[in-house]
Structure formats: structure tokens, C-alpha cells
Scaffold this active site. Structure first.
Site, PDB file in Angstrom:
ATOM      1  N   SER B 118      10.876  53.868  60.502  1.00  0.00           N
ATOM      2  CA  SER B 118      10.861  54.009  59.046  1.00  0.00           C
ATOM      3  C   SER B 118       9.777  54.958  58.535  1.00  0.00           C
ATOM      4  CB  SER B 118      10.703  52.638  58.381  1.00  0.00           C
ATOM      5  OG  SER B 118       9.402  52.133  58.604  1.00  0.00           O
ATOM      6  N   LYS B 155       4.145  50.786  55.450  1.00  0.00           N
ATOM      7  CA  LYS B 155       4.837  51.711  54.547  1.00  0.00           C
ATOM      8  C   LYS B 155       3.805  52.461  53.696  1.00  0.00           C
ATOM      9  CE  LYS B 155       9.065  50.251  55.533  1.00  0.00           C
ATOM     10  NZ  LYS B 155       8.585  49.672  56.824  1.00  0.00           N
TER      11      LYS B 155
END
Lengths: 200, 200
Positions: B118, B155
DNA sequence: TTTTTTACTGTATAAATAAACAGTATGAAA
DNA sequence: TTTCATACTGTTTATTTATACAGTAAAAAA
């Protein structure tokens, strides 16, 4: 920086090794033992020479009071490489970082600062430091530092034989580089052992 | 591992600091001086206690003969995180690596092994170790380690206020994660300082 | 309650260590 | 040619250092 004699260089290396392995600098006696000196004073004099030349600092009246001089310690970071100059030439070393070895799979000779985005797809991005071990014996699949006609580049080695070398960028916007080492000036500078990136 | 008393812990920390700063372990006298002991024997006894509990090794008859015990040294690498457990719980620590600090912009509390793709577009790929500093005060743009309902994720922080948090994956195949911290269990575990990758 | 651990002071001493001084010998630099 | 740097041996000594032993006192564990 004054040049060291062979012996002085050996002794400096030994001190550095002892610090790495034992966690403390050696005594004069330990140095003498290692090199077969029958007198600890031989070690003392080498230490004084190394101190005088600026490679170490001696802390008087302190046991094991030897510290290595920072500017000559640590692993060099090679920034932009002047065309035709050896990678590790002083003018290419932008700084040095303290780094103790057990992180990468082999010893790190230098870090190279990455320019461009040709290796983006394997997570090597602009500004990254890549850890390099100087060696010629690389195999397909290795990420290598290569020199092509005075130009230094980092690519994945795809094929290597006497008549053809193929270097592959890891970015679909770039094409493979094909070299004939018999015609062009080509050299393997080392193998990439890993990546170090520092945000901010 | 046996627990240390406050004093023993202070002394262990001091030894570690001296090694980092001076390049060699302290003598008994230096420890006594630091803590205001009037007798070097106080230091001696603390050292024996630390040795007995396994935190250090004393090398008899050797000046400054103190070495820190490896298994408790180094920065922990956190692998897969068991749901609900603290990140640094023993069962999550896959190993420790020797690492001395001056490489990243802040102190590294632990390394987290990256899973998934990701964050691929900023050069963070599966298997990478990311250096984490434990802190709550992060700002948009920082790459953060966050915990959402017992799930740990890495993230880019895009937005953060009391009612809304937006975490952005750096991969166009993934969508932003939007959390209401008043409803969901959300916590910032730390800030990503950098990346360490070791090929082979 | 008694024992053990922790946390010290104070004294003493053998061993480790740094470091000076006196030599010898060789090669390089001035 | 003389001086200086290198590279040692050999001896000596003051200092540093580790470390044992004898105490005191308080807190924790048994």
C-alpha cells in the site's frame, strides 16, 4: 592528512577492530601482543605517531584512552560523481555516517546517493542512500553500480558475458541498456546490499 | 529476565551512554563519580548485580572490562503484530539489530517490518524495515504507524482532527481510509523516520 | 521474625596500565 | 652528511583500576 606507514595503518585497523569486537579500545600491551612486540613501548610509540598525525586522540592517564578521530571514521556517502574520477575520491564524498555493520548482509564500503527515478519500481527513489559492497563478481538479478564510459549508474544486472552486458532499469519508462564491454568502457563498481532512507 | 532496580537501571543506562559517547566503558571510579558514590565499591556491587542478572558481562582483571549483553541491546524489529497486543510486546519482537543512532533524524524506538504494497509509490515495499519514533504529535504529510480497532497500519497522514482522520495509502489501487476517532478505536503509534532495506 | 537484597562508606592491595627514559638499527629527507 | 622518522627491545615507575573485606542501614522477601 598525513600518510600513514604500513605498520601504522595496521595498528589503526587493529584498534578499530578491537573497538568493534570487544566494545573497548585495546591497551598498549594488547597491541604489542597482537603484533608480536616484545615491549609495550613499541605500541606506545605507534600510538603517539597516530595521534601526531591526527588519526587518533590519546587521553592521558586513562586506561584504554584511545579514540578514533571522527572525520576519518564512518562510511563515506558518495554524492554526485565527477566524470572519470574514482567513486571514492575525496571530492565525491559528501559526508560520512557512523554505522555499525551487522545490518547488511556484507560489509558496506560506501553509500551512494541515488539520483533519478530509474529504479522506482523496486522501491529505490531519488535521494535514497544505497549500501554498496565493492566487488566485481555480480550475478544476474543483483542490483549493481556500474561505470559506463565515465558515467556511474545503478541498475539491475540482467545479463553479463564478455561480449554483451544488459542493465535493466526498474521503471517501465526506461529501456534496457545494452553494452559491448569490448567496445565501450565498462566496469562493475559494486553490488547494492540495501537501502537507507531518512525522512526529513 | 530479572527486573532491575531503579538504581541498577540508571547505572546500566550510564554505561551504555559512556560507551556511545566516549567509545569505551567507564571505570568503577567514573561510575562512582557520576552518581556521587564516595566509594568505588558501590559501583563494583552494582556491576556485580547487573552481571548476576545477565544484563552485562564483567571481564575479570581487565580495565573497563564491561560489555553490555547483546540480547537486550539493539533496536527491536517488530514483525507481525498480534491483534490487540502492544506493538513492543515480547511476542511481536522478531529480533533486535545493533544500530547506532546518528542516521535518522530522531531516535529509533523500533523497526516495523512492512507488509503489503500500500505504500509502494513512495518506495516502501514488502519486507522493508521502517524506523519508528514513538510519538503522538504527528502532522499531515508524515508517514505514521496507526492502530485502528486492534489493527496496525502504516500510511501517510492526510488529515487529523477530533472528528475525522484520513490516512492515505501511497498506491493508486487503494482508497483513503477515513476514521471517526470518536466512534472507532484509533491511536497514533508513532512516526516513520526512514527506511532500511537489506537485499538477501 | 529472620534472612536476603539493595545501597551505600571506608580501607586496602594486587594487578593492570600508561608512559617516561635509555638504547639499537634502518631508511629517508634535508 | 647530518638530521629526522620509523620501528623496535628493555627497564622502570607512578598511576589507574579492579576487587576483596569489613562495616552500616533500610527495605523487601521468606
Amino acid at each position: 592528512m598525513k600518510n600513514l606507514t604500513v605498520r601504522q595503518s595496521e595498528i589503526l585497523t587493529f584498534i578499530s577492530d578491537v573497538i568493534s569486537n570487544e566494545g573497548m579500545p585495546p591497551t598498549r600491551k594488547e597491541i604489542a601482543l597482537k603484533f608480536g612486540f616484545k615491549s609495550a613501548n613499541s605500541a606506545e610509540e605507534h600510538l603517539k605517531a597516530l595521534d601526531k598525525k591526527g588519526y587518533i586522540d590519546l587521553h592521558g592517564g586513562t586506561s584504554r584512552g584511545i579514540s578514533l578521530n571522527k572525520p576519518f571514521l564512518g562510511i563515506p556517502i558518495v554524492g554526485s560523481v565527477a566524470a572519470g574520477s574514482p567513486l571514492l575520491a575525496v571530492e565525491n564524498v559528501e559526508e560520512r555516517i557512523e554505522f555499525n555493520g551487522n545490518i547488511f548482509s556484507d560489509s558496506v564500503d560506501y553509500f551512494l546517493r541515488v539520483k533519478g527515478d530509474s529504479m522506482n519500481e523496486v522501491g529505490i527513489v531519488e535521494g535514497d542512500l544505497i549500501a554498496i559492497n565493492k566487488r566485481k563478481d555480480v550475478k544476474p538479478g543483483d542490483i549493481v553500480v556500474a561505470r559506463i564510459n565515465d558515467d556511474v549508474t545503478v541498475k539491475t544486472l540482467f545479463h553479463l558475458d564478455k561480449r554483451k552486458v544488459i542493465l535493466r532499469p526498474e521503471n517501465k519508462n526506461y529501456k534496457d541498456i545494452e553494452i559491448n564491454p569490448a567496445v565501450e568502457n565498462f566496469d562493475i563498481e559494486g553490488k547494492c546490499l540495501g537501502v537507507l532512507r531518512n525522512y526529513n
